[in-house]
Design a protein around this motif. Structure first.
Motif, PDB file in Angstrom:
ATOM      1  N   PRO A   1      -2.774  13.551  -8.124  1.00  0.00           N
ATOM      2  CA  PRO A   1      -3.671  13.270  -6.999  1.00  0.00           C
ATOM      3  C   PRO A   1      -3.929  11.768  -6.898  1.00  0.00           C
ATOM      4  O   PRO A   1      -4.248  11.120  -7.886  1.00  0.00           O
ATOM      5  N   VAL A   2      -3.788  11.232  -5.698  1.00  0.00           N
ATOM      6  CA  VAL A   2      -3.957   9.789  -5.537  1.00  0.00           C
ATOM      7  C   VAL A   2      -5.213   9.422  -4.751  1.00  0.00           C
ATOM      8  O   VAL A   2      -5.589   8.265  -4.698  1.00  0.00           O
ATOM      9  N   GLY A   3      -5.841  10.408  -4.137  1.00  0.00           N
ATOM     10  CA  GLY A   3      -7.064  10.114  -3.411  1.00  0.00           C
ATOM     11  C   GLY A   3      -6.812   9.274  -2.170  1.00  0.00           C
ATOM     12  O   GLY A   3      -5.720   9.243  -1.623  1.00  0.00           O
ATOM     13  N   ARG A   4      -7.834   8.565  -1.747  1.00  0.00           N
ATOM     14  CA  ARG A   4      -7.745   7.735  -0.547  1.00  0.00           C
ATOM     15  C   ARG A   4      -7.411   6.297  -0.931  1.00  0.00           C
ATOM     16  O   ARG A   4      -8.153   5.653  -1.656  1.00  0.00           O
ATOM     17  N   PRO A   5      -6.266   5.772  -0.448  1.00  0.00           N
ATOM     18  CA  PRO A   5      -5.884   4.404  -0.833  1.00  0.00           C
ATOM     19  C   PRO A   5      -6.826   3.369  -0.216  1.00  0.00           C
ATOM     20  O   PRO A   5      -7.039   3.354   0.985  1.00  0.00           O
ATOM     21  N   TRP A   6      -7.363   2.511  -1.042  1.00  0.00           N
ATOM     22  CA  TRP A   6      -8.186   1.406  -0.561  1.00  0.00           C
ATOM     23  C   TRP A   6      -8.264   0.362  -1.663  1.00  0.00           C
ATOM     24  O   TRP A   6      -8.011   0.635  -2.828  1.00  0.00           O
ATOM     25  N   LEU A   7      -8.612  -0.860  -1.261  1.00  0.00           N
ATOM     26  CA  LEU A   7      -8.738  -1.966  -2.214  1.00  0.00           C
ATOM     27  C   LEU A   7     -10.148  -2.533  -2.145  1.00  0.00           C
ATOM     28  O   LEU A   7     -10.663  -2.811  -1.060  1.00  0.00           O
ATOM     29  N   ALA A   8     -10.752  -2.717  -3.312  1.00  0.00           N
ATOM     30  CA  ALA A   8     -12.065  -3.358  -3.379  1.00  0.00           C
ATOM     31  C   ALA A   8     -11.899  -4.863  -3.178  1.00  0.00           C
ATOM     32  O   ALA A   8     -10.794  -5.405  -3.211  1.00  0.00           O
ATOM     33  N   LYS A   9     -13.021  -5.558  -2.964  1.00  0.00           N
ATOM     34  CA  LYS A   9     -12.969  -7.000  -2.771  1.00  0.00           C
ATOM     35  C   LYS A   9     -12.375  -7.706  -3.987  1.00  0.00           C
ATOM     36  O   LYS A   9     -11.625  -8.678  -3.852  1.00  0.00           O
ATOM     37  N   SER A  10     -12.699  -7.205  -5.177  1.00  0.00           N
ATOM     38  CA  SER A  10     -12.147  -7.810  -6.397  1.00  0.00           C
ATOM     39  C   SER A  10     -10.635  -7.644  -6.458  1.00  0.00           C
ATOM     40  O   SER A  10      -9.920  -8.547  -6.913  1.00  0.00           O
ATOM     41  N   ASP A  11     -10.137  -6.482  -5.962  1.00  0.00           N
ATOM     42  CA  ASP A  11      -8.689  -6.260  -5.932  1.00  0.00           C
ATOM     43  C   ASP A  11      -8.017  -7.186  -4.924  1.00  0.00           C
ATOM     44  O   ASP A  11      -6.930  -7.722  -5.177  1.00  0.00           O
ATOM     45  N   LEU A  12      -8.650  -7.366  -3.759  1.00  0.00           N
ATOM     46  CA  LEU A  12      -8.088  -8.256  -2.739  1.00  0.00           C
ATOM     47  C   LEU A  12      -8.000  -9.691  -3.235  1.00  0.00           C
ATOM     48  O   LEU A  12      -7.038 -10.409  -2.941  1.00  0.00           O
ATOM     49  N   ARG A  13      -9.041 -10.115  -3.992  1.00  0.00           N
ATOM     50  CA  ARG A  13      -9.010 -11.477  -4.530  1.00  0.00           C
ATOM     51  C   ARG A  13      -7.854 -11.674  -5.507  1.00  0.00           C
ATOM     52  O   ARG A  13      -7.307 -12.782  -5.621  1.00  0.00           O
ATOM     53  N   ARG A  14      -7.422 -10.595  -6.164  1.00  0.00           N
ATOM     54  CA  ARG A  14      -6.337 -10.694  -7.144  1.00  0.00           C
ATOM     55  C   ARG A  14      -4.965 -10.454  -6.525  1.00  0.00           C
ATOM     56  O   ARG A  14      -3.947 -10.741  -7.152  1.00  0.00           O
ATOM     57  N   THR A  15      -4.913  -9.916  -5.297  1.00  0.00           N
ATOM     58  CA  THR A  15      -3.609  -9.556  -4.717  1.00  0.00           C
ATOM     59  C   THR A  15      -3.126 -10.495  -3.629  1.00  0.00           C
ATOM     60  O   THR A  15      -1.917 -10.577  -3.378  1.00  0.00           O
ATOM     61  N   TRP A  16      -4.042 -11.221  -2.944  1.00  0.00           N
ATOM     62  CA  TRP A  16      -3.571 -11.957  -1.769  1.00  0.00           C
ATOM     63  C   TRP A  16      -2.638 -13.103  -2.142  1.00  0.00           C
ATOM     64  O   TRP A  16      -1.676 -13.394  -1.406  1.00  0.00           O
ATOM     65  N   LYS A  17      -2.859 -13.745  -3.273  1.00  0.00           N
ATOM     66  CA  LYS A  17      -1.944 -14.808  -3.684  1.00  0.00           C
ATOM     67  C   LYS A  17      -0.571 -14.269  -4.089  1.00  0.00           C
ATOM     68  O   LYS A  17       0.456 -14.825  -3.681  1.00  0.00           O
ATOM     69  N   PRO A  18      -0.499 -13.183  -4.890  1.00  0.00           N
ATOM     70  CA  PRO A  18       0.820 -12.590  -5.179  1.00  0.00           C
ATOM     71  C   PRO A  18       1.552 -12.136  -3.918  1.00  0.00           C
ATOM     72  O   PRO A  18       2.783 -12.253  -3.834  1.00  0.00           O
ATOM     73  N   TRP A  19       0.804 -11.627  -2.919  1.00  0.00           N
ATOM     74  CA  TRP A  19       1.442 -11.221  -1.665  1.00  0.00           C
ATOM     75  C   TRP A  19       2.125 -12.414  -0.989  1.00  0.00           C
ATOM     76  O   TRP A  19       3.188 -12.263  -0.393  1.00  0.00           O
ATOM     77  N   LEU A  20       1.519 -13.589  -1.075  1.00  0.00           N
ATOM     78  CA  LEU A  20       2.083 -14.781  -0.444  1.00  0.00           C
ATOM     79  C   LEU A  20       3.175 -15.428  -1.292  1.00  0.00           C
ATOM     80  O   LEU A  20       4.091 -16.052  -0.759  1.00  0.00           O
TER      81      LEU A  20
END
Length: 502
Positions: free
Chosen positions: A235-254
């Motif tokens: 079960p994976v539930g509802r996909p979402w990212l917390a603010k702390s996750d966004l702060r850690r992912t936006w640089k790797p995305w770029l």
């Protein structure tokens, strides 16, 4: 500005109701097939290639592009949830994604992967728009010696970076080159490897080779190693990212596209290398190094962005030079040939509606991928409950129907089985499939360019290295060939200096 105007016209083509439908179908099919273990985008496109014979070319290629991106995301889904990559580019996603899923953070891992695919695909496609026309304009001046040098580079690069050894990569390439020799010599009319069969005089269709090596070979391999009982969906539930996750992912995305796009555009084997390099980069730059190996979200976001940007990069060399740098690009090149279209420097002039419609559809496909797959992630996990015997029996059936549809000859089914057995043998002995497919498609073209270059120079071998471009390419080839030796020697020199200094 010309590229921007052409892209706007391309959106006019891509946003028609039928082309939007083909893009949505491609994304759905690609994701559905990508989540099934062992079935990657190359097999998906190869299986669907014969089905598109009746379609209009633009719609067919828009659907293929959707399949490409959808299958890459689908491979990440099963890689994260069940530690079973659907295709090779998704292997790195399992390193951090699966520990996240086991820790109950599978939703966040899937969201980070979806965001990475969206960011990498968008940035990669923007670079495609900016660079492809320039590359095409420069490629008009490339002559026979230059084209042959580029093809040799593709052969050497793809055999150097794939498989467990260079020898095995070279063996796979030779298998593909041999299959490409079947038929009549284009210049002399001499029959080669036809064994007296008139039906083989036209050669073996690339579609049959691709379907045989990918689909039949994989199905036979899975059947030989089939074990009863399958994994259970998590079960994976509802996909979402917390603010702390966004702060850690936006640089790797770029950062991912900076690594992924160049590797996709050059003959370096596709997304496997840039995803690994992206993972290593994120591990070095992260402030949470202790989490790596136990579920660091940066280790999912960066590689997935690099993989998606690499997919856009492969289209640069395929559309402008006619050089496939991945298995999917090789199959798509076969699709272009199926419609009588030859990718190369003049493609942007001869088929502008098709090319720019295809590029514009990549932007549309990215939005569809994000909109469809975030809410559907739990459903994709349930698809893994399909029993493997039923799954691969269906693959064998559709592969046989597709091969028969190519020429309507029973001999095509025999050839399909023989090539499938070759594909099975390649998997058994660890030979990568991609060099064989590249050999089949580029082999005849490389032979033709070699002959032209030698005819121009009256048979002198200097005719192969009489341009600055070809000399530069052969220098790159030399570096690729001798790099392991150079690295070994320099390593010994450094160790010796360290020992003397101590």
């Amino acid at each position: 500005m010309d590229s921007l105007n052409s892209l706007i016209d391309g959106f006019g083509t891509a946003l028609t109701p039928m082309n939007l439908l083909w893009a949505a179908i491609g994304v759905l099919l690609g994701t559905a097939i990508g989540v099934l273990p062992g079935i990657g985008p190359a097999m998906a496109v190869a299986l669907l290639l014969p089905v598109t014979y009746g379609l209009e070319p633009t719609g067919a290629f828009i659907m293929f592009a959707g399949i490409y991106y959808g299958a890459m995301f689908g491979g990440s889904t099963t890689s994260i949830l069940l530690n079973t990559p659907g295709e090779s580019a998704a292997v790195v996603a399992a390193i951090e994604g699966n520990p996240m899923a086991k820790a109950g953070r599978g939703a966040q891992a899937l969201a980070a992967a979806a965001g990475g695919h969206f960011a990498g695909g968008m940035i990669g496609t923007i670079l495609l728009v900016a660079l492809a026309p320039t590359v095409a304009a420069l490629a008009v001046d490339i002559g026979a010696p230059d084209y042959f040098a580029i093809m040799v580079l593709a052969f050497i690069a793809v055999t150097s970076v794939l498989g467990s050894s260079r020898i095995r990569g070279l063996a796979a390439l030779l298998i593909g080159l041999t299959l490409g020799l079947v038929g009549l010599d284009q210049m002399t009319g001499q029959a080669r490897l036809t064994f007296g069969s008139l039906q083989l005089a036209d050669g073996i269709d690339v579609v049959i080779v691709a379907v045989g090596l990918f689909a039949i070979g994989e199905a036979l391999w899975v059947a030989a190693h089939l074990r009863r009982g399958g994994g259970h969906a998590i079960p994976v539930g509802r996909p979402w990212l917390a603010k702390s996750d966004l702060r850690r992912t936006w640089k790797p995305w770029l950062r991912g596209p900076v690594i992924g796009f160049p590797f996709g555009a050059i003959p370096a084997g596709g997304a496997e290398i840039p995803t690994f390099l992206s993972y290593v980069t994120e591990k070095r730059l992260s402030r949470h190094k202790d989490e790596f190996g136990r579920g660091a979200i940066e280790g999912v976001a960066g590689p997935e962005s690099a993989a998606s940007a690499s997919a856009a990069g492969t289209l640069v060399s395929m559309l402008t030079l006619g050089l496939p740098t991945t298995a999917v690009a090789a199959v798509m090149l076969a699709a272009f040939q199926q419609y009588g279209i030859q990718p190369g420097p003049l493609l942007f002039e001869r088929e502008p509606q098709l090319v720019w419609g295809l590029i514009a559809s990549l932007f549309v496909g990215m939005l569809l991928l994000l909109a469809l797959n975030l809410p559907l992630a739990p459903l994709w996990a349930k698809l893994l409950r399909v029993p493997r015997p039923y799954l691969y029996a269906g693959i064998l059936f559709f592969a046989a129907v597709g091969a028969y549809a190519v020429g309507g000859e029973a001999l095509d089914l025999v050839i399909l089985l023989v090539i499938g057995l070759i594909g099975f043998g390649m998997r058994r002995y660890g030979l990568p499939v991609l060099p064989a497919v590249i050999g089949v498609i580029l082999g005849p073209a490389a032979e033709q360019q070699l002959r032209r270059a030698l005819q121009i120079s009256d048979g002198s071998l200097t005719g192969l290295v009489n341009t600055p471009f070809s000399v530069a390419v052969y220098a790159v080839i030399a570096i690729l060939l001798f790099w392991p030796l150079i690295r070994k020697v320099t390593g010994k020199v450094i160790d010796r200096r360290r020992s003397l200094a101590a």
